[in-house]
Scaffold this motif. Structure first.
Motif, PDB file in Angstrom:
ATOM      1  N   VAL A  59     -10.371  -0.424   2.954  1.00 26.23           N
ATOM      2  CA  VAL A  59      -9.704  -0.686   4.233  1.00 26.23           C
ATOM      3  C   VAL A  59     -10.710  -0.598   5.378  1.00 26.23           C
ATOM      4  N   SER A  60     -11.549   0.434   5.356  1.00 27.44           N
ATOM      5  CA  SER A  60     -12.546   0.583   6.424  1.00 27.44           C
ATOM      6  C   SER A  60     -13.585  -0.543   6.379  1.00 27.44           C
ATOM      7  N   GLU A 107      -4.609  -3.091   7.722  1.00 29.91           N
ATOM      8  CA  GLU A 107      -3.924  -1.798   7.705  1.00 29.91           C
ATOM      9  C   GLU A 107      -3.766  -1.230   6.303  1.00 29.91           C
ATOM     10  N   ASN A 108      -3.795  -2.093   5.306  1.00 34.63           N
ATOM     11  CA  ASN A 108      -3.625  -1.618   3.935  1.00 34.63           C
ATOM     12  C   ASN A 108      -4.314  -2.575   2.978  1.00 34.63           C
ATOM     13  N   ASP A 120      -3.501  -6.266   3.143  1.00 30.11           N
ATOM     14  CA  ASP A 120      -4.205  -6.999   4.190  1.00 30.11           C
ATOM     15  C   ASP A 120      -5.642  -7.306   3.773  1.00 30.11           C
ATOM     16  N   GLU A 166       1.015   3.992   1.735  1.00 24.62           N
ATOM     17  CA  GLU A 166       1.588   4.433   2.997  1.00 24.62           C
ATOM     18  C   GLU A 166       2.689   3.472   3.446  1.00 24.62           C
ATOM     19  N   ASP A 167       2.483   2.186   3.227  1.00 23.97           N
ATOM     20  CA  ASP A 167       3.430   1.184   3.675  1.00 23.97           C
ATOM     21  C   ASP A 167       4.741   1.283   2.903  1.00 23.97           C
ATOM     22  N   ASP A 200      -9.437   3.830   0.528  1.00 27.84           N
ATOM     23  CA  ASP A 200      -9.791   4.113   1.914  1.00 27.84           C
ATOM     24  C   ASP A 200     -11.051   3.357   2.335  1.00 27.84           C
ATOM     25  N   ASP A 204       0.843  -1.188   0.000  1.00 23.54           N
ATOM     26  CA  ASP A 204       0.000   0.000   0.000  1.00 23.54           C
ATOM     27  C   ASP A 204       0.879   1.238   0.000  1.00 23.54           C
ATOM     28  N   THR A 262     -12.086  -3.766   7.682  1.00 23.93           N
ATOM     29  CA  THR A 262     -11.871  -3.745   9.130  1.00 23.93           C
ATOM     30  C   THR A 262     -13.092  -4.277   9.875  1.00 23.93           C
ATOM     31  N   TYR A 289     -10.565   7.852   9.003  1.00 27.38           N
ATOM     32  CA  TYR A 289      -9.346   8.395   9.597  1.00 27.38           C
ATOM     33  C   TYR A 289      -9.534   8.414  11.106  1.00 27.38           C
ATOM     34  N   ARG A 337      -6.192  -8.347  11.051  1.00 31.57           N
ATOM     35  CA  ARG A 337      -5.641  -6.999  11.252  1.00 31.57           C
ATOM     36  C   ARG A 337      -5.529  -6.321   9.885  1.00 31.57           C
TER      37      ARG A 337
END
Length: 602
Positions: free
Chosen positions: A524-525, A537-538, A541, A428-429, A521, A426, A528, A601, A535
């Motif tokens: 990911v949400s 996070e990106n 996952d 950010e990763d 985004d 991802d 979750t 966020y 878990r």
């Protein structure tokens, strides 16, 4: 007959009086130092509203300032009037000069003769002789001797100069220590024929000649001709003031910076006299790009270095996972606008997503230098031994006169099997978002540290990154707004407004809008809450939690689009929506048992 004679006599007297009462011209000094201002005064014995036509002066003089005063007075009961124009002039050339007749209305002044003396003429004059150029005695010369001289030098004038090749141009001011003013100004610099860069503050030395101190100040510039053929280097003007002897006490004037020395406002009658010095334009032959030059981009420089490194540290190469490589191009003797776009060869072993390059300009040991940095994101398509292809930039060595090539050699890397055969981390990763949010600015040219560590004093970005921050802020604000609209709680019961069953509808909508950032985004949400046992996070996952190869392929396409909107990967929102519906259908009944979803966020 007598009447005609009397009338003729009266008319002659009338015109004679008119001429006598007409215009007169005078100067405050007849021997003038070259570049130093003097005053031309035009006087009329009457009140005049017209302004003088000064265009006749422009050939040999620079009009520095003009002012006019009118007076009315009564003498012995008779009304009188006068008009005076004071015109500040600076002679452009040495030698005997004539101030031509100036016209005001229907009247005209008589020409005025002056002598303009140069520093060279003063140095050549014997101590006990009359200066033949000025026509005045040495005693008079001492009082009005030319104190200033401005000249320009071209380094390596005899060598050929190609278009866009730097020309080191030095403007040298010699004065007796009494000059204070501004930096030189190139006439019509912005006309498009030249790029002119100052190479730092001037260098000043004090010399002794004939038992007299002389200050020599050198301004150095790099000139880059933009056209071939016979080109004229623009003329140079240096404006300032001459501080009269005895008006400044308590200072060693030779130790004063010509830019920082305190000066008064312009005045011909105060302690400072305006001075304007000029270097005429110089013609120089500029050669075109050689026909046998092998490169596609003309780069004339004294030195070029091409290097590569790992901004995030040496990565662990895995198939399907992104890593970043920084390519740096540094060149001495050029501006940032002359640097080419670095060509990144395509290969079937990688997907590549180059980021926007950044360029900057600096000074290295008195020479112009430029640097370009580009981050290239690689995604290996397979495991095993893989070759990073060679990267090369052609350039012309202006010192040796040879065509050369700066090269980053091909590099073989060992790629391990990855969790996602065609995926990437991802954003950010991988550090991609951090690179965008924190662009490097105003840093030294690291690749030339041995040459530049103590000599760079001017670094400027050629492409400000302000817009990148605005875009990031806008994207962040949009994400916050979407999060608030989708997941805000009712004030009455505290239940989430957007439940799990509403997520697919939102994700499908963003898929058809090709809004890959919101889709990332949202996924990911959604995951979750949809996969609480994992878990998340990106996007990597998300794909792992779904455990569906078809969905994993869609995730890879979304990530590729995030890195490069022009990516050729086929995106079909219907396929994505069908697969997403299948995932929701196969896990039917579990969504309602999941806890409320966190905001996008948190």
């Amino acid at each position: 007959m007598k009447k005609i004679t009397v009338l003729t006599f009266m008319l002659c007297c009338f015109f004679s009086n008119a001429d006598a009462a007409g215009l007169t011209a005078s100067v405050d000094k007849t021997t003038v130092p070259l570049g130093e201002a003097f005053v031309l005064t035009l006087s009329a014995d009457e009140s005049v509203n017209e302004m003088p036509d000064l265009s006749v002066l422009e050939k040999n003089f620079k009009v520095y300032s003009t002012s006019v005063s009118r007076q009315n007075y009564i003498i012995n009961g008779k009304s009188e009037a006068s008009t005076n124009w004071q015109i500040g002039l600076i002679a452009l050339n040495p030698g005997s000069q004539e101030i031509p007749s100036v016209t005001i209305g229907k009247d005209k002044t008589k020409p005025v003769q002056i002598n303009v003396i140069s520093t060279a003429a003063q140095a050549a004059a014997p101590a006990d002789a009359t200066n033949p150029q000025s026509g005045v005695s040495d005693k008079d010369n001492t009082q009005v001797q030319a104190k200033y001289n401005l000249r320009a030098l071209i380094e390596n004038k005899t060598q050929p100069h190609y278009v866009q090749q730097q020309i080191i141009y030095k403007v040298v001011l010699t004065d007796d220590g009494s000059f204070a003013g501004s930096e030189p100004v190139f006439e019509n610099e912005s006309a498009g024929s030249w790029i002119i860069r100052s190479l730092g503050r001037p260098q000043t030395v004090v010399k002794t000649a004939d038992n007299k101190k002389v200050r020599e100040t050198t301004f150095t510039y790099a000139l880059f001709p933009q056209k071939s053929g016979k080109q004229k280097i623009p003329e140079v003007w240096l404006n300032g003031y001459a501080v009269k002897p005895g008006t400044r006490t308590g200072f060693d004037i030779f130790n004063q910076d010509i830019f920082n020395f305190s000066i008064n406002m312009p005045s011909f009658f105060g302690m400072d006299t305006p001075v304007s010095l000029r270097v005429p334009s110089k013609e120089i032959e500029i050669l075109p790009v050689p026909e046998n030059y092998p490169g596609n981009w003309w780069l004339p420089a004294t030195k070029v270095i091409l290097s590569a490194g790992w901004p995030d540290g040496i990565p662990q190469f895995k198939a399907g996972e992104a890593f970043r490589r920084e390519i740096i191009l540094q060149a001495v003797g050029v501006t940032e606008s002359q640097l080419p776009d670095i060509n990144l060869p395509q290969t079937t072993d990688f997907r590549q997503y180059p980021e926007k390059p950044t360029r900057q300009f600096g000074i290295i040991k008195g020479n112009p230098a430029a640097e370009e940095k580009i981050i290239n994101v690689y995604i290996p398509k397979k495991s095993g031994k893989v070759l990073l292809p060679e990267i090369a930039v052609d350039w012309y060595n202006t010192q040796s006169g040879t065509f050369e090539k700066a090269v980053i050699p091909a590099e073989e890397i060992e790629v391990e099997e990855g969790d996602m055969a065609a995926g990437i981390k991802d954003t950010e990763d991988s550090g991609y978002a951090k690179q965008v949010a924190e662009p490097e600015q105003n840093k030294p040219l690291d690749g030339l540290q041995s040459e530049t560590k103590e000599n760079i004093f001017q670094i400027t970005d050629s492409k400000p990154e302000g817009m990148s921050y605005l875009v990031l802020i806008a994207v962040f604000a949009a994400g916050m707004l979407v999060s608030w609209l989708l997941f805000r709680k009712h004030p009455s019961d505290g239940k989430p407004q957007c439940e799990m069953r509403q997520y697919p509808e939102y994700l499908i909508k963003k898929a058809y809008q090709n809004d890959f950032r919101s889709l990332r985004d949202g996924l990911v949400s959604w995951a979750t809450g949809f996969y609480p046992e994992h878990r998340i996070e990106n996007l990597k996952d998300v794909a792992a939690a779904a455990g569906d190869s078809r969905f994993e392929e869609q995730i890879n396409i979304i990530l590729a689009k995030l890195y490069n909107p022009q990516d050729e990967s086929l995106w079909n929102p219907k396929i994505f929506s069908d697969i997403l519906k299948d995932l929701v259908k196969n896990k039917k009944g579990t969504a309602g048992k999941n806890p409320p979803l966190p905001p996008l966020y948190g």
